[in-house]
Scaffold this motif. Sequence first.
Motif, PDB file in Angstrom:
ATOM      1  N   GLN A 363       0.834  -1.196   0.000  1.00 41.51           N
ATOM      2  CA  GLN A 363       0.000   0.000   0.000  1.00 41.51           C
ATOM      3  C   GLN A 363       0.873   1.251   0.000  1.00 41.51           C
ATOM      4  OE1 GLN A 363      -2.546   0.504   3.418  1.00 41.51           O
ATOM      5  NE2 GLN A 363      -3.841   1.994   2.396  1.00 41.51           N
ATOM      6  N   MET A 364       0.630   2.129  -0.952  1.00 35.27           N
ATOM      7  CA  MET A 364       1.326   3.409  -1.021  1.00 35.27           C
ATOM      8  C   MET A 364       0.592   4.412  -0.131  1.00 35.27           C
ATOM      9  SD  MET A 364       3.976   3.281  -3.090  1.00 35.27           S
ATOM     10  CE  MET A 364       4.190   4.990  -3.557  1.00 35.27           C
ATOM     11  N   ILE A 365       1.304   5.068   0.761  1.00 27.92           N
ATOM     12  CA  ILE A 365       0.716   6.043   1.674  1.00 27.92           C
ATOM     13  C   ILE A 365       1.335   7.405   1.392  1.00 27.92           C
ATOM     14  CG2 ILE A 365       0.401   6.693   4.085  1.00 27.92           C
ATOM     15  CD1 ILE A 365       0.585   3.713   4.777  1.00 27.92           C
ATOM     16  N   ASP A 366       0.490   8.362   1.067  1.00 25.47           N
ATOM     17  CA  ASP A 366       0.930   9.725   0.790  1.00 25.47           C
ATOM     18  C   ASP A 366       0.473  10.599   1.948  1.00 25.47           C
ATOM     19  OD1 ASP A 366       1.958  11.940  -0.454  1.00 25.47           O
ATOM     20  OD2 ASP A 366       0.265  12.214  -1.817  1.00 25.47           O
ATOM     21  N   ALA A 367       1.403  11.074   2.756  1.00 25.69           N
ATOM     22  CA  ALA A 367       1.074  11.878   3.930  1.00 25.69           C
ATOM     23  C   ALA A 367       2.018  13.059   4.012  1.00 25.69           C
ATOM     24  CB  ALA A 367       1.170  11.022   5.192  1.00 25.69           C
ATOM     25  N   ILE A 368       1.784  13.937   4.998  1.00 27.15           N
ATOM     26  CA  ILE A 368       2.601  15.147   5.084  1.00 27.15           C
ATOM     27  C   ILE A 368       4.061  14.826   5.381  1.00 27.15           C
ATOM     28  CG2 ILE A 368       0.697  16.630   5.753  1.00 27.15           C
ATOM     29  CD1 ILE A 368       1.674  16.476   8.625  1.00 27.15           C
ATOM     30  N   TYR A 369       4.318  13.659   5.985  1.00 24.61           N
ATOM     31  CA  TYR A 369       5.707  13.298   6.272  1.00 24.61           C
ATOM     32  C   TYR A 369       6.376  12.604   5.093  1.00 24.61           C
ATOM     33  CZ  TYR A 369       3.084   9.090   7.570  1.00 24.61           C
ATOM     34  OH  TYR A 369       2.214   8.025   7.569  1.00 24.61           O
ATOM     35  N   GLY A 370       5.681  12.450   3.959  1.00 31.78           N
ATOM     36  CA  GLY A 370       6.273  11.880   2.757  1.00 31.78           C
ATOM     37  C   GLY A 370       5.580  10.617   2.295  1.00 31.78           C
ATOM     38  N   MET A 371       6.109  10.045   1.230  1.00 29.57           N
ATOM     39  CA  MET A 371       5.575   8.807   0.684  1.00 29.57           C
ATOM     40  C   MET A 371       6.173   7.621   1.435  1.00 29.57           C
ATOM     41  SD  MET A 371       3.465   9.486  -1.847  1.00 29.57           S
ATOM     42  CE  MET A 371       3.433   7.952  -2.767  1.00 29.57           C
ATOM     43  N   SER A 372       5.354   6.613   1.669  1.00 32.37           N
ATOM     44  CA  SER A 372       5.838   5.395   2.311  1.00 32.37           C
ATOM     45  C   SER A 372       5.041   4.217   1.789  1.00 32.37           C
ATOM     46  CB  SER A 372       5.719   5.490   3.837  1.00 32.37           C
ATOM     47  OG  SER A 372       4.360   5.636   4.231  1.00 32.37           O
ATOM     48  N   LYS A 373       5.537   3.009   2.083  1.00 33.58           N
ATOM     49  CA  LYS A 373       4.864   1.784   1.668  1.00 33.58           C
ATOM     50  C   LYS A 373       4.598   0.919   2.888  1.00 33.58           C
ATOM     51  CE  LYS A 373       6.725   1.420  -3.037  1.00 33.58           C
ATOM     52  NZ  LYS A 373       7.483   0.545  -3.976  1.00 33.58           N
ATOM     53  N   GLN A 374       3.469   0.225   2.876  1.00 29.71           N
ATOM     54  CA  GLN A 374       3.098  -0.656   3.969  1.00 29.71           C
ATOM     55  C   GLN A 374       2.912  -2.071   3.425  1.00 29.71           C
ATOM     56  OE1 GLN A 374       2.991  -1.985   7.144  1.00 29.71           O
ATOM     57  NE2 GLN A 374       2.396   0.119   7.630  1.00 29.71           N
ATOM     58  N   HIS A 375       3.664  -3.034   3.967  1.00 28.88           N
ATOM     59  CA  HIS A 375       3.572  -4.396   3.437  1.00 28.88           C
ATOM     60  C   HIS A 375       2.743  -5.315   4.327  1.00 28.88           C
ATOM     61  CE1 HIS A 375       6.689  -5.267   6.420  1.00 28.88           C
ATOM     62  NE2 HIS A 375       6.484  -6.549   6.201  1.00 28.88           N
ATOM     63  N   PHE A 376       2.271  -4.823   5.489  1.00 33.02           N
ATOM     64  CA  PHE A 376       1.361  -5.599   6.337  1.00 33.02           C
ATOM     65  C   PHE A 376       0.066  -4.804   6.489  1.00 33.02           C
ATOM     66  CE2 PHE A 376       0.151  -6.549  10.959  1.00 33.02           C
ATOM     67  CZ  PHE A 376      -0.754  -7.528  10.576  1.00 33.02           C
ATOM     68  N   LEU A 377      -1.030  -5.364   6.005  1.00 31.12           N
ATOM     69  CA  LEU A 377      -2.335  -4.713   6.030  1.00 31.12           C
ATOM     70  C   LEU A 377      -3.305  -5.562   6.835  1.00 31.12           C
ATOM     71  CD1 LEU A 377      -2.546  -4.044   2.175  1.00 31.12           C
ATOM     72  CD2 LEU A 377      -1.468  -2.589   3.897  1.00 31.12           C
ATOM     73  N   LEU A 378      -4.158  -4.907   7.630  1.00 32.55           N
ATOM     74  CA  LEU A 378      -5.217  -5.629   8.352  1.00 32.55           C
ATOM     75  C   LEU A 378      -6.506  -4.833   8.217  1.00 32.55           C
ATOM     76  CD1 LEU A 378      -4.960  -7.519  11.695  1.00 32.55           C
ATOM     77  CD2 LEU A 378      -7.002  -6.210  11.145  1.00 32.55           C
ATOM     78  N   HIS A 379      -7.511  -5.470   7.662  1.00 35.90           N
ATOM     79  CA  HIS A 379      -8.802  -4.821   7.429  1.00 35.90           C
ATOM     80  C   HIS A 379      -9.889  -5.541   8.220  1.00 35.90           C
ATOM     81  CE1 HIS A 379      -6.874  -3.536   3.397  1.00 35.90           C
ATOM     82  NE2 HIS A 379      -6.690  -2.610   4.325  1.00 35.90           N
ATOM     83  N   TYR A 380     -10.708  -4.753   8.902  1.00 42.31           N
ATOM     84  CA  TYR A 380     -11.744  -5.265   9.817  1.00 42.31           C
ATOM     85  C   TYR A 380     -13.111  -4.870   9.284  1.00 42.31           C
ATOM     86  CZ  TYR A 380     -14.586  -4.940  14.161  1.00 42.31           C
ATOM     87  OH  TYR A 380     -15.569  -5.025  15.115  1.00 42.31           O
ATOM     88  N   ASN A 381     -14.023  -5.819   9.228  1.00 44.89           N
ATOM     89  CA  ASN A 381     -15.379  -5.573   8.727  1.00 44.89           C
ATOM     90  C   ASN A 381     -16.406  -6.003   9.763  1.00 44.89           C
ATOM     91  OD1 ASN A 381     -14.456  -4.745   6.050  1.00 44.89           O
ATOM     92  ND2 ASN A 381     -13.982  -6.903   5.725  1.00 44.89           N
ATOM     93  N   PHE A 382     -17.419  -5.163   9.950  1.00 45.41           N
ATOM     94  CA  PHE A 382     -18.441  -5.424  10.973  1.00 45.41           C
ATOM     95  C   PHE A 382     -19.826  -5.301  10.338  1.00 45.41           C
ATOM     96  CE2 PHE A 382     -21.077  -4.512  14.685  1.00 45.41           C
ATOM     97  CZ  PHE A 382     -20.565  -5.367  15.641  1.00 45.41           C
ATOM     98  N   PRO A 383     -20.317  -6.360   9.693  1.00 46.15           N
ATOM     99  CA  PRO A 383     -21.637  -6.299   9.056  1.00 46.15           C
ATOM    100  C   PRO A 383     -22.751  -6.292  10.108  1.00 46.15           C
ATOM    101  CG  PRO A 383     -20.743  -8.511   8.907  1.00 46.15           C
ATOM    102  CD  PRO A 383     -19.653  -7.659   9.487  1.00 46.15           C
ATOM    103  N   PRO A 384     -23.901  -5.714   9.800  1.00 47.68           N
ATOM    104  CA  PRO A 384     -24.981  -5.601  10.801  1.00 47.68           C
ATOM    105  C   PRO A 384     -25.540  -6.946  11.254  1.00 47.68           C
ATOM    106  CG  PRO A 384     -25.718  -4.843   8.636  1.00 47.68           C
ATOM    107  CD  PRO A 384     -24.250  -5.027   8.534  1.00 47.68           C
ATOM    108  N   TYR A 385     -25.440  -7.993  10.415  1.00 47.10           N
ATOM    109  CA  TYR A 385     -25.982  -9.277  10.845  1.00 47.10           C
ATOM    110  C   TYR A 385     -25.229  -9.871  12.026  1.00 47.10           C
ATOM    111  CZ  TYR A 385     -22.204 -11.519   8.138  1.00 47.10           C
ATOM    112  OH  TYR A 385     -20.985 -11.921   7.659  1.00 47.10           O
ATOM    113  N   SER A 386     -23.998  -9.376  12.277  1.00 45.97           N
ATOM    114  CA  SER A 386     -23.209  -9.929  13.376  1.00 45.97           C
ATOM    115  C   SER A 386     -23.845  -9.657  14.737  1.00 45.97           C
ATOM    116  CB  SER A 386     -21.789  -9.357  13.346  1.00 45.97           C
ATOM    117  OG  SER A 386     -21.793  -7.959  13.556  1.00 45.97           O
ATOM    118  N   VAL A 387     -24.728  -8.658  14.816  1.00 48.66           N
ATOM    119  CA  VAL A 387     -25.447  -8.386  16.067  1.00 48.66           C
ATOM    120  C   VAL A 387     -26.953  -8.557  15.862  1.00 48.66           C
ATOM    121  CG1 VAL A 387     -23.722  -6.923  17.145  1.00 48.66           C
ATOM    122  CG2 VAL A 387     -25.310  -5.913  15.502  1.00 48.66           C
ATOM    123  N   GLY A 388     -27.339  -9.265  14.807  1.00 49.52           N
ATOM    124  CA  GLY A 388     -28.746  -9.565  14.566  1.00 49.52           C
ATOM    125  C   GLY A 388     -29.577  -8.356  14.199  1.00 49.52           C
TER     126      GLY A 388
END
Length: 774
Positions: A363-388
Amino acid sequence: MFDKHIVETTWGGKKLTLETGRIARQADGAVLATLGETVVLCAVTAAKSVKPGQDFFPLTVHYQEKFSAAGRIPGGFFKREGRPTDHETLTSRLIDRPIRPLFPEGFLNEINVICQVMSYDGENEPDVLAMVAASAALTISGLPFMGPIACGRVGYVAGEYVLNPSRDIEESQLDLVAAGTMDAVLMVESEAKELPEDVMLGAVMFAHEHGKGVIEAIIELAEKAAKDPWELAPADKEAEADKKALKKAVGKKIAAAYKMTAKQDRQDALAAAKEEGMAALGDDLDATRKMKAGKSFKKLEAEIVRGGIIKDKTRIDGRKLDQVRPIEAEVAVLPRTHGSALFTRGETQAIVTTTLGTADSEQMIDAIYGMSKQHFLLHYNFPPYSVGEVGRFGGTGRREVGHGKLAWRALNPVMPTKEEFPYTIRVISDITESNGSSSMASVCGGSLAMMDAGVPLKRPVSGIAMGLILEESGEFAVLSDILGDEDHLGDMDFKVAGTSEGITSLQMDIKVAGITEEIMHTALEQAKGGRAHILERMNDALGGTRETMSEHAPRIETVSVPKDKIRDIIGTGGKVIREIVAETGAKVDIDDEGIVKVSSSVASEIEAAVNWIKGIIEEPEVGTIYTGKVVSIVAFGAFVNFMGGKDGLVHVSEIKNERVEQVSDVLEEGQEVKVKVLAIDDRGKVRLSMRVVDQETGEELEDTRPPREDKPRGDRGPRRSSGGDRDGGGRSRGGDRGRGGGRGRGRSRDNDDSSSDKGGEDAGLPDFISGDDD
C-alpha cells in the motif's frame, strides 16, 4: 483590534506555546498550539440549542493534515486534500475518546472540534499537539467541559522512557499515547515489542505525570481568555420520578433478565420488561416523555447490573469476574485462501483470512511526512448481521478503521521483516457474531490465519477485553472478557494483547472521570492470566507457523545483485526484464539496492527466471559447460545465448569434428545446444565449442581432433593493412591475420580441414575469433 493571549510552558524539554484571540475569532473557542515548528489550529463551535427529539450527544472531532504544512503537494489526480486518510480518522478518534466523558450527562448540544495541521517540522508529531489544542479550545469556550486534559507520547529506549519522541526513532520498543486530567488517566493507545506489565504501566504514569504542566498552562490561558460558562439545564425531576416508578414496576424482572446467559433471550426479556414499565407510567406519554423514560430505563438497568456484580461477584451470564467464555479455534477452514481461521469466544466470532502477495501489492501512503509503503495490512469488517440487526452495509466507518488498527498494532510487533519474509501480507477479519470484543477476536484469528498461511510470526498473539465497575464509594470490580452489555453498562473498556513473553498492544477508554494506578495494575495482572488461557486454546488448533505454504500462494525467491548490474537486468527501456517475465512466466521486481524478488506459484518458472538473472550477473568460466540457445546463424558459425544474458560464438570449426559446409544444415535459430567455453578475451568476447560436448548428456568429450602445428611467422606470407605494410604489424581488413589469441584465419587445409581459405567462410570474421585455436 483583538485581544491576543499567549501562554508558554516547557513540555518534554521543548517550548509549547498556546495562543488565542488572533485567529478564528468567531468560533466559541480557538487555540493555535506550537511545538518546535509544528503548528496546529483547533477551533470549537457548539449549537445553541438541542434538536427536538434528540437523545444522544453529537460530538464530532475532525483532524486534518494540510500537505502545505510540510511544503508538499498531494499526490493523485485532484491535488487537494480529500476524504480523511486512515491516519486522520484514527487521530480524530484519539482526540474524541478522552474528551467525550468529560461532558456532563444530559448535555446534548451538537459540538464540532476541528483540528488542522498548519505547519509540520518532521520532528514534533502533530497528533498529540492537536489533542492539547483541542483541550485548550474547549476549556476557553465556555462549554460545560470538565477538563482540561493533557496527553503525551512515550517511547522506551535502552530501558528509559522518552517523552514525545520523533517519528524516526527506530530503536524504541514502545509507541504509547496516554491522556488524562490532573488526577486520573482517561485514555491509552499503544503498540509495544512484547513488554512486561510493569513497564507498560510505568509508561502510562510517565505520560500522565508530564502532562500536568500542560494542564497548568491551559488553566493559565483560560484565566486570561475564557468565555462566560454556559448555563446548564436544571436536573430533570420528572426523569428521576420515572426511574423510581420503573424500578417499582419492573425492577425484579430486569434483574431476572440479566440472569439469562443467552443474549437473545436476555434481550427479549428486557424488551418485555420495558414495554410493561412504559405502560405503568401511563398511556398518554408524549414523544419527549417517552424518550426520557427510555433513558431512565437504561439507567435503572445499569444500577441493577452494577450493584449485582459488586455485591455478588457474579457476572451477567453467571461467570466469575476473571472467567473467560468457552473458546473454539479452527484453521484451514477455507480451501482456496492462503491461510484462514475461525475463532469463536462465547457469542463473538470472526472468520479471518490471510492473503500473500508480491511487492506490487504494497500500500502506497501519501502523507505530510512523505511517501511510504506498507507491506502488512489488516482490514476489519463489521456487518450488521453480526449483532442480529439490519443497517447500512458497505463502506468503512470510523469504528472499523479504529478496530482494525488496534488489531494491526497487536500483531505488528511479531511480524517478520521484509528481508525474512518478502511478501505483502493482507489480513481480513470478518465479524460474523458479536457480543464482546470483536477486535480481540480479530487479533486471535489473525495470528492463527497468518500461521496457517506460513507467515513466520515470532510468537502467537492473543487478546482480551477487560471491563470495570467503579462505585462512588471507591469499591470496584475488574471483569475479564466482557460482554457487550457489560461494556455498555460499565465504566471501562480495557483491551490487552500480547504473546507469552509480553504485551504488544494496550488500549483503554474510560467513561468516568478517570481511574487510578491501582485499578490499572489490577486490570493488567488479571488480563495476563486471561491472555495465557486464550493462548492455550489457540495452540490446541495450531501451535506454530506451518512449514509449507498453500499451493495457491505465490512463491518468492530473493536474489541480491551488485548495484552495477541492475541496469543489465533491467535493460534499455526495460527490455531485458520484460523478456525475462515473458519467457519464464515469473514476476520480477528489483529495487535500487539490488534486491531482486522473483515470484510465481510455479516453482519451475521461478527457477528459470533466477537462473536467467544469475546468468546476467555471473561471469562465464573457461572450461565450463553451459546450456544455451542459438540466437543467430552466420556464414562462419552461430551465436549462442547462454547464462541468460551472455552471447558467444561457436565457430563453424567448433560445431562438429567433421567439416560443416553450411551452418544452417546443422543448426537453426532457437535450437537448444550445449557448449563449452574455450576462451574469453580481454574485451569479454566468448569463444564456444559444441564438438567437445555430448549434446544429449551434456558431458565433456575427449578432443580427438589432432592439434595443429604453428607455422613460423615468416611462412605466412606478407601482411597487408589498411594503412599499408607494417613490419609484422597491421592487419588487413578481410585478409590474413596473425595468430593472436583467437581462431586462425588464412590457415592451410592441411592443418585444419574445417578452416576456410581467406575470403571464404571466414571472410569478415570479428577480431576476437581471428588467431589460434589454442
